[in-house]
Design a protein around this motif. Structure first.
Motif, mmCIF file in Angstrom:
data_model
loop_
_atom_site.group_PDB
_atom_site.id
_atom_site.type_symbol
_atom_site.label_atom_id
_atom_site.label_comp_id
_atom_site.label_asym_id
_atom_site.label_seq_id
_atom_site.Cartn_x
_atom_site.Cartn_y
_atom_site.Cartn_z
ATOM 1 N N ASN A 33 0.779 -1.173 0.064
ATOM 2 C CA ASN A 33 -0.041 -0.076 0.032
ATOM 3 C C ASN A 33 0.872 1.302 -0.067
ATOM 4 O O ASN A 33 0.602 2.285 -0.588
ATOM 5 C CB ASN A 33 -0.927 0.068 1.187
ATOM 6 C CG ASN A 33 -2.314 -0.327 0.827
ATOM 7 O OD1 ASN A 33 -2.538 -0.673 -0.223
ATOM 8 N ND2 ASN A 33 -3.267 -0.448 1.928
ATOM 9 N N ARG A 79 -17.694 -2.839 -6.065
ATOM 10 C CA ARG A 79 -16.540 -3.083 -5.242
ATOM 11 C C ARG A 79 -15.423 -2.103 -5.537
ATOM 12 O O ARG A 79 -14.794 -1.701 -4.762
ATOM 13 C CB ARG A 79 -15.897 -4.588 -5.415
ATOM 14 C CG ARG A 79 -16.912 -5.614 -4.449
ATOM 15 C CD ARG A 79 -16.199 -7.056 -4.590
ATOM 16 N NE ARG A 79 -17.075 -7.960 -4.291
ATOM 17 C CZ ARG A 79 -17.496 -9.117 -5.190
ATOM 18 N NH1 ARG A 79 -17.135 -8.916 -6.428
ATOM 19 N NH2 ARG A 79 -18.342 -9.921 -4.740
ATOM 20 N N SER A 80 -15.451 -1.976 -7.079
ATOM 21 C CA SER A 80 -14.413 -1.042 -7.510
ATOM 22 C C SER A 80 -14.686 0.419 -6.945
ATOM 23 O O SER A 80 -13.657 1.185 -6.670
ATOM 24 C CB SER A 80 -14.418 -1.107 -8.926
ATOM 25 O OG SER A 80 -13.839 -2.313 -9.609
ATOM 26 N N ASP A 82 -16.091 1.089 -4.159
ATOM 27 C CA ASP A 82 -15.706 1.217 -2.645
ATOM 28 C C ASP A 82 -14.263 1.317 -2.663
ATOM 29 O O ASP A 82 -13.828 2.088 -1.727
ATOM 30 C CB ASP A 82 -16.191 -0.208 -2.012
ATOM 31 C CG ASP A 82 -17.821 -0.253 -2.001
ATOM 32 O OD1 ASP A 82 -18.394 0.595 -1.927
ATOM 33 O OD2 ASP A 82 -18.215 -1.545 -1.792
ATOM 34 N N ARG A 83 -13.336 0.684 -3.485
ATOM 35 C CA ARG A 83 -12.091 0.815 -3.557
ATOM 36 C C ARG A 83 -11.600 2.598 -3.797
ATOM 37 O O ARG A 83 -10.753 3.069 -3.014
ATOM 38 C CB ARG A 83 -11.180 -0.028 -4.409
ATOM 39 C CG ARG A 83 -11.205 -1.481 -4.031
ATOM 40 C CD ARG A 83 -10.250 -2.126 -4.821
ATOM 41 N NE ARG A 83 -9.022 -1.705 -4.768
ATOM 42 C CZ ARG A 83 -8.002 -2.158 -5.575
ATOM 43 N NH1 ARG A 83 -8.165 -3.078 -6.611
ATOM 44 N NH2 ARG A 83 -6.532 -1.803 -5.424
ATOM 45 N N ASP A 86 -12.482 4.619 -0.775
ATOM 46 C CA ASP A 86 -11.575 4.500 0.378
ATOM 47 C C ASP A 86 -10.245 5.100 0.229
ATOM 48 O O ASP A 86 -9.397 5.318 1.199
ATOM 49 C CB ASP A 86 -11.436 2.799 0.687
ATOM 50 C CG ASP A 86 -12.547 2.156 1.219
ATOM 51 O OD1 ASP A 86 -13.385 2.957 1.915
ATOM 52 O OD2 ASP A 86 -12.706 1.046 1.157
ATOM 53 N N ASP A 87 -9.836 5.372 -1.004
ATOM 54 C CA ASP A 87 -8.613 6.136 -1.534
ATOM 55 C C ASP A 87 -8.548 7.250 -1.566
ATOM 56 O O ASP A 87 -9.517 7.955 -2.308
ATOM 57 C CB ASP A 87 -8.292 5.681 -2.779
ATOM 58 C CG ASP A 87 -6.876 5.797 -3.089
ATOM 59 O OD1 ASP A 87 -6.276 6.561 -2.933
ATOM 60 O OD2 ASP A 87 -6.028 4.545 -3.547
ATOM 61 N N SER A 275 -6.611 -0.127 -11.342
ATOM 62 C CA SER A 275 -6.948 -1.298 -10.229
ATOM 63 C C SER A 275 -5.514 -2.067 -9.482
ATOM 64 O O SER A 275 -5.642 -2.659 -8.478
ATOM 65 C CB SER A 275 -7.551 -2.468 -10.809
ATOM 66 O OG SER A 275 -6.470 -2.954 -12.146
ATOM 67 N N LEU A 278 -4.660 1.371 -6.806
ATOM 68 C CA LEU A 278 -5.592 1.744 -5.804
ATOM 69 C C LEU A 278 -5.319 0.990 -4.388
ATOM 70 O O LEU A 278 -4.878 -0.050 -4.492
ATOM 71 C CB LEU A 278 -6.946 1.457 -6.190
ATOM 72 C CG LEU A 278 -7.514 2.566 -7.015
ATOM 73 C CD1 LEU A 278 -8.693 1.777 -7.685
ATOM 74 C CD2 LEU A 278 -7.725 4.011 -6.538
ATOM 75 N N LYS A 280 -5.601 -0.918 -1.224
ATOM 76 C CA LYS A 280 -6.425 -1.884 -0.682
ATOM 77 C C LYS A 280 -6.783 -2.056 0.639
ATOM 78 O O LYS A 280 -6.026 -1.606 1.513
ATOM 79 C CB LYS A 280 -5.807 -3.491 -1.047
ATOM 80 C CG LYS A 280 -5.781 -3.846 -2.684
ATOM 81 C CD LYS A 280 -5.222 -5.012 -2.661
ATOM 82 C CE LYS A 280 -5.467 -5.486 -4.238
ATOM 83 N NZ LYS A 280 -4.686 -6.781 -4.516
ATOM 84 N N GLN A 281 -8.159 -2.266 1.177
ATOM 85 C CA GLN A 281 -8.382 -2.454 2.475
ATOM 86 C C GLN A 281 -7.819 -4.049 3.061
ATOM 87 O O GLN A 281 -8.185 -5.017 2.300
ATOM 88 C CB GLN A 281 -9.627 -2.295 2.608
ATOM 89 C CG GLN A 281 -10.102 -0.862 2.277
ATOM 90 C CD GLN A 281 -9.478 0.193 3.212
ATOM 91 O OE1 GLN A 281 -9.228 0.132 4.269
ATOM 92 N NE2 GLN A 281 -8.729 1.266 2.556
ATOM 93 N N ASP A 283 -8.343 -7.577 4.330
ATOM 94 C CA ASP A 283 -9.592 -8.594 4.487
ATOM 95 C C ASP A 283 -9.929 -8.834 5.988
ATOM 96 O O ASP A 283 -8.847 -9.160 6.752
ATOM 97 C CB ASP A 283 -9.064 -9.790 3.752
ATOM 98 C CG ASP A 283 -9.164 -9.613 2.135
ATOM 99 O OD1 ASP A 283 -9.768 -8.765 1.671
ATOM 100 O OD2 ASP A 283 -8.213 -10.376 1.609
#
Length: 574
Positions: A33, A79-80, A82-83, A86-87, A275, A278, A280-281, A283
């Protein structure tokens, strides 16, 4: 069995925390990240395909080599989003739209995803060469609408067309002998009439009115226009580029090369690259999850199947995908043995089908719902048999434009004696038993046979209505007043008490989590049906030009075999 599963899960939890590789993975996650943060992203450019499946299609290495990469699904797109939300780096998203061809329920799902992204502080910009009804309906949820010079805004309104085959069948010597619970249950009108019946025309008119209102109201709200202004826009369409810009239907005219200057940014990153960079959160492992079962296409006895090709058929539903009762019952029984599936969402996108297949699915789902919440989400279509199985749920969510209802029964058979006569082929039958020929295609039902078949559909209709009564807390007469085969939009169905809430799959998921006392981060797991064929037979079938014709022939036989059908009266194409 359940005690053994609990024991194994406890051992697994202990091993996870004792595993040193768990901490190595965490360190690697933090490092990657940090490396991603070094890249600049102002906007993410997403080119949406014309149509998008709701769920991702799994393709292994060999299938991807032979058939290519599967298209992005709606769940993957969300989901994309959401990413991206979050960024902190991206200002927003540019949606490159090219001739969207999707059902209005799917478009409303996309609009809801766009609105959630905007609520989280990101801008969403629509860009297209030109706009049709679907793409403009979606674009109206965005912060800004951009169009290429020379394009048009083709928001020309809604139009539906039905095909009637009675005269064509007459010329071939074929006759469809059908029996319906009421004139509104008009699934066989395509084969038995040359024009709309008054009842079918009436319900098509109210469905068209409801769908038109949904389109107008959403565009007006998204663009800050009055209802009258929006109707005027539709009635005057198509609009040339400069006319659309001057009227405020689009915000700017420019080519893709002009996006950076218009948005005053430097780094517009295509999604394929974004993709990879970006953030990631992590899991979050959960002991429990929300399971999702999908019922799509024609409901049949047996196992599920997908069409081997894409040949349009004038007869509705015969060439569509099929969901088998054996497949669904197996999925449900497997979930009943899994305590980790704390709640279940039944995703319905079906016009119905075989009555006994629907009853088998309903019985299994009802049993599942006795020990965990079962939430129903209705997508584009959840009518007749699709609504039948929905009555097993504790809570029903539908989109305003979902096509549902059609509480009714129909049955019939195709009589082909005239065709054989035209071919000068004589068939001679011998029988024992007064009604041995009841399902034969040689002649229509006799008066006695028709009386028996009428009693049969009335029995199944009563069973259908009682399921609705038990599910919705309504009286038999109240259900019959909105039943009798009548078809409704989700918005109308909510008014009639057939639906609990309007919204998308996220709304159904939130309800499932609330009823099962699960945290918001609980995974949603799509339970895919097992494939009956390995890759090689599937590819061979797809390469066979006659395979699709056989598939459609089987579909027509299923519908016209004399078995009771819980099938909506028409195919409502967008």
């Amino acid at each position: 069995m359940r005690e053994r599963l609990k024991y194994l899960k406890t051992i697994g939890t202990i091993l996870r925390f004792a595993n040193p590789f768990r901490y190595l993975r965490r360190g690697w996650f933090v490092l990657t990240n940090r490396l991603r943060r070094r890249h600049r992203i102002d906007y993410v450019l997403l080119m949406l395909p014309a149509s998008m499946p709701v769920f991702p299609e799994k393709r292994g290495w060999l299938r991807r080599r032979l058939q290519g990469t599967p298209p992005m699904s709606l769940t993957q797109l969300q989901r994309s989003f959401d990413r991206i939300a979050d960024d902190p780096r991206p200002v927003g998203v540019i949606l490159h739209l090219r001739g969207l061809q999707m059902g209005f329920a799917d478009l409303q799902t996309l609009r809801a995803a766009i609105m959630r992204l905007r609520e989280r502080g990101k801008r969403v910009v629509a860009f297209a060469p030109e706009y049709n009804n679907a793409s403009y309906f979606l674009a109206s949820a965005c912060d800004e609408i951009l169009m290429m010079p020379g394009g048009q805004v083709n928001t020309t309104g809604l139009r539906r067309q039905a095909v009637f085959l009675k005269d064509a069948l007459d010329s071939l010597g074929l006759v469809m002998d059908g029996i319906a619970i009421s004139p509104y249950k008009s699934a066989f009108d395509t084969l038995t009439r040359s024009d709309f019946s008054p009842e079918n025309r009436e319900q098509l008119e109210w469905l068209l009115d409801s769908g038109y209102d949904v389109m107008i109201n959403n565009i007006a709200a998204g663009r800050g226009m009055t209802i009258e202004q929006t109707i005027a826009m539709v009635d005057a369409a198509p609009h040339l580029d400069h006319e659309a810009h001057d009227a405020g239907y689009v915000d700017a005219l420019l080519n893709e090369e002009g996006l950076k200057a218009h948005l005053d940014v430097e780094h517009i990153v295509p999604f394929q690259r974004a993709s990879k960079i970006l953030l990631k959160q992590p899991d979050k492992r959960r002991e429990q999850y929300v399971a999702l079962i999908r019922v799509g296409g024609l409901m049949i006895r047996g196992t599920s199947a997908k069409p081997p090709g894409n040949i349009p058929s004038p007869v509705p539903f015969v060439g569509d995908e099929r969901t088998g009762d054996i497949t669904v019952v197996q999925q449900v029984r497997s979930l009943m043995q899994d305590d980790s599936a704390a709640a279940v969402i039944l995703f319905v996108d079906s016009p119905g089908g075989d009555a006994l297949a629907a009853e088998a699915m309903h019985a299994a789902l009802t049993e599942l719902a006795t020990d965990r919440p079962l939430i129903v989400y209705m997508n584009n279509v959840a009518a007749s048999g699709g609504y039948y199985i929905s009555t097993a749920g504790r809570w029903i969510v539908a989109q305003p434009s979902t096509i549902t209802g059609s509480i009714g029964v129909i049955m019939g058979k195709l009589v082909s004696s005239g065709l054989w006569g035209k071919l000068h082929i004589n068939r001679v039958s011998l029988q024992r038993g007064e009604n041995a020929d009841i399902f034969s295609d040689e002649q229509p039902f006799t008066d006695g046979q028709r009386k028996h078949m009428r009693q049969h559909i009335e029995r199944i209709y009563d069973q259908f209505v009682r399921h609705v009564c038990d599910s919705r807390g309504m009286t038999w007469d109240a259900v019959d007043a909105v039943g009798g085969g009548r078809v409704w939009t989700g918005e109308q169905a909510k008014t009639h008490g057939l639906v609990d809430e309007l919204g998308d799959l996220r709304v159904a998921y939130d309800k499932a989590c609330a009823l099962a006392n699960l945290p918001e981060e609980t995974p949603l797991v799509y339970i895919e049906p097992k494939k009956d064929q390995s890759l090689a037979p599937q590819l061979a079938q797809q390469a066979d030009p006659a395979a699709m014709l056989r598939y459609m022939q089987d579909g027509l036989r299923m519908i016209t075999s004399g078995a009771a059908q819980l099938l909506m009266p028409f195919k409502w194409d967008e």
